[in-house]
Design a protein around this motif. Structure first.
Motif, mmCIF file in Angstrom:
data_model
loop_
_atom_site.group_PDB
_atom_site.id
_atom_site.type_symbol
_atom_site.label_atom_id
_atom_site.label_comp_id
_atom_site.label_asym_id
_atom_site.label_seq_id
_atom_site.Cartn_x
_atom_site.Cartn_y
_atom_site.Cartn_z
ATOM 1 N N SER A 60 0.826 -1.205 0.000
ATOM 2 C CA SER A 60 0.000 0.000 0.000
ATOM 3 C C SER A 60 0.861 1.256 0.000
ATOM 4 O O SER A 60 1.715 1.440 0.879
ATOM 5 N N ASN A 61 0.619 2.118 -0.964
ATOM 6 C CA ASN A 61 1.299 3.408 -1.023
ATOM 7 C C ASN A 61 0.986 4.233 0.234
ATOM 8 O O ASN A 61 1.880 4.815 0.844
ATOM 9 N N TYR A 62 -0.269 4.252 0.631
ATOM 10 C CA TYR A 62 -0.681 5.008 1.813
ATOM 11 C C TYR A 62 0.041 4.518 3.067
ATOM 12 O O TYR A 62 0.588 5.325 3.838
ATOM 13 N N LEU A 63 0.075 3.220 3.290
ATOM 14 C CA LEU A 63 0.712 2.681 4.491
ATOM 15 C C LEU A 63 2.219 2.912 4.486
ATOM 16 O O LEU A 63 2.816 3.173 5.538
ATOM 17 N N MET A 64 2.831 2.836 3.314
ATOM 18 C CA MET A 64 4.267 3.130 3.212
ATOM 19 C C MET A 64 4.526 4.567 3.679
ATOM 20 O O MET A 64 5.476 4.824 4.426
ATOM 21 N N HIS A 65 3.685 5.490 3.257
ATOM 22 C CA HIS A 65 3.837 6.888 3.664
ATOM 23 C C HIS A 65 3.566 7.079 5.155
ATOM 24 O O HIS A 65 4.197 7.924 5.797
ATOM 25 N N GLN A 66 2.640 6.322 5.706
ATOM 26 C CA GLN A 66 2.342 6.428 7.131
ATOM 27 C C GLN A 66 3.563 6.068 7.971
ATOM 28 O O GLN A 66 3.814 6.686 8.991
ATOM 29 N N VAL A 67 4.309 5.070 7.546
ATOM 30 C CA VAL A 67 5.454 4.604 8.319
ATOM 31 C C VAL A 67 6.725 5.381 7.977
ATOM 32 O O VAL A 67 7.486 5.762 8.857
ATOM 33 N N LEU A 68 6.939 5.632 6.691
ATOM 34 C CA LEU A 68 8.222 6.191 6.248
ATOM 35 C C LEU A 68 8.167 7.674 5.884
ATOM 36 O O LEU A 68 9.153 8.224 5.423
ATOM 37 N N GLY A 69 7.033 8.310 6.058
ATOM 38 C CA GLY A 69 6.960 9.755 5.891
ATOM 39 C C GLY A 69 6.336 10.212 4.587
ATOM 40 O O GLY A 69 6.275 9.480 3.604
ATOM 41 N N ARG A 70 5.890 11.464 4.604
ATOM 42 C CA ARG A 70 5.201 12.037 3.453
ATOM 43 C C ARG A 70 6.114 12.297 2.271
ATOM 44 O O ARG A 70 5.646 12.424 1.145
ATOM 45 N N ASP A 71 7.411 12.436 2.496
ATOM 46 C CA ASP A 71 8.335 12.728 1.405
ATOM 47 C C ASP A 71 8.719 11.494 0.596
ATOM 48 O O ASP A 71 9.448 11.604 -0.397
ATOM 49 N N LEU A 72 8.257 10.343 1.020
ATOM 50 C CA LEU A 72 8.588 9.092 0.341
ATOM 51 C C LEU A 72 8.026 9.091 -1.082
ATOM 52 O O LEU A 72 6.895 9.495 -1.311
ATOM 53 N N ILE A 73 8.829 8.642 -2.001
ATOM 54 C CA ILE A 73 8.406 8.482 -3.398
ATOM 55 C C ILE A 73 8.538 7.007 -3.722
ATOM 56 O O ILE A 73 9.608 6.418 -3.565
ATOM 57 N N ILE A 74 7.446 6.393 -4.154
ATOM 58 C CA ILE A 74 7.456 4.983 -4.517
ATOM 59 C C ILE A 74 6.730 4.842 -5.844
ATOM 60 O O ILE A 74 5.640 5.380 -6.018
ATOM 61 N N TYR A 75 7.374 4.165 -6.775
ATOM 62 C CA TYR A 75 6.763 3.952 -8.086
ATOM 63 C C TYR A 75 7.417 2.760 -8.772
ATOM 64 O O TYR A 75 8.426 2.222 -8.292
ATOM 65 N N ILE A 76 6.829 2.368 -9.891
ATOM 66 C CA ILE A 76 7.406 1.296 -10.693
ATOM 67 C C ILE A 76 8.310 1.934 -11.740
ATOM 68 O O ILE A 76 7.869 2.775 -12.526
ATOM 69 N N LYS A 77 9.550 1.556 -11.697
ATOM 70 C CA LYS A 77 10.552 2.056 -12.640
ATOM 71 C C LYS A 77 10.694 1.020 -13.749
ATOM 72 O O LYS A 77 10.707 -0.177 -13.484
ATOM 73 N N CYS A 78 10.809 1.493 -14.980
ATOM 74 C CA CYS A 78 10.934 0.581 -16.114
ATOM 75 C C CYS A 78 12.176 0.944 -16.919
ATOM 76 O O CYS A 78 12.358 2.099 -17.300
ATOM 77 N N ASP A 79 13.030 -0.022 -17.132
ATOM 78 C CA ASP A 79 14.188 0.152 -18.004
ATOM 79 C C ASP A 79 13.898 -0.547 -19.319
ATOM 80 O O ASP A 79 13.547 -1.736 -19.342
ATOM 81 N N GLU A 80 14.021 0.184 -20.410
ATOM 82 C CA GLU A 80 13.838 -0.374 -21.747
ATOM 83 C C GLU A 80 15.217 -0.736 -22.273
ATOM 84 O O GLU A 80 16.102 0.106 -22.378
ATOM 85 N N ILE A 81 15.405 -2.006 -22.585
ATOM 86 C CA ILE A 81 16.725 -2.499 -22.982
ATOM 87 C C ILE A 81 16.654 -3.033 -24.400
ATOM 88 O O ILE A 81 15.798 -3.868 -24.723
#
Length: 172
Positions: free
Chosen positions: A103-124
């Motif tokens: 959960s994005n919301y729960l991650m922010h609750q524990v690790l703070g509002r400045d946390l950035i979480i996303y899916i990164k994609c490398d095209e190879i």
């Protein structure tokens, strides 16, 4: 750790537009949540997110300010309670190697509002056949923006680390 009741309350009370504050709209979201998302599913999200947070905090890269975990595919999903404007109550990331739903919301609750979480994609570029131009993709759960007091966050989750002191021989 957030309780199921607290998480459910957040999901129905989150508002992106003034119309979402209406009591009737909140009641509609509550009914939708009860139909679409079982308590077991929401408890799994809570449990999985906290399990993932433990892994993140144990990672060696956190002290460098980021976390990166390879996954097979971008399976981002959402808790959709029909908020106005197409907004979602929560964004969910899937760690497919373990089946955890994060959960994005729960991650922010524990690790703070400045946390950035996303899916990164490398095209190879796949240059294994010079006559065919093709690409493949690598996906990662990427996190940055950890709080400066990350050691205090770890301590609050794991407790104070205890050092083992070897007892000496006190005989004279």
């Amino acid at each position: 750790m957030i309780s199921l009741t607290e998480y459910k309350q957040y999901l129905i009370s989150v508002c992106h537009w003034p119309i979402d504050h209406d009591i009737a709209e909140i009641e509609k979201r509550k009914n939708i949540m009860n139909k679409r998302y079982s308590d077991e599913y929401l408890e799994k999200i809570i449990s999985d997110t906290y399990s993932f947070i433990y892994d993140v905090l144990e990672s060696e890269t956190v002290k460098d300010g980021y976390f990166l975990k390879e996954i097979d595919d971008d399976t981002t999903s959402y808790i959709d309670l029909n908020l106005s404007g197409g907004a979602y109550s929560d964004t969910l990331f899937v760690d497919d190697s373990t089946g955890r739903i994060i959960s994005n919301y729960l991650m922010h609750q524990v690790l703070g509002r400045d946390l950035i979480i996303y899916i990164k994609c490398d095209e190879i570029e796949d240059d294994s056949d010079e006559d065919i131009l093709s690409f493949y993709f690598r996906y990662y759960i990427y996190i940055q923006g950890f709080p400066e007091n990350i050691d205090k966050v770890k301590e609050s989750i794991f407790g104070k680390s205890k050092q083992l002191i070897k007892a000496g021989d006190n005989h004279e």
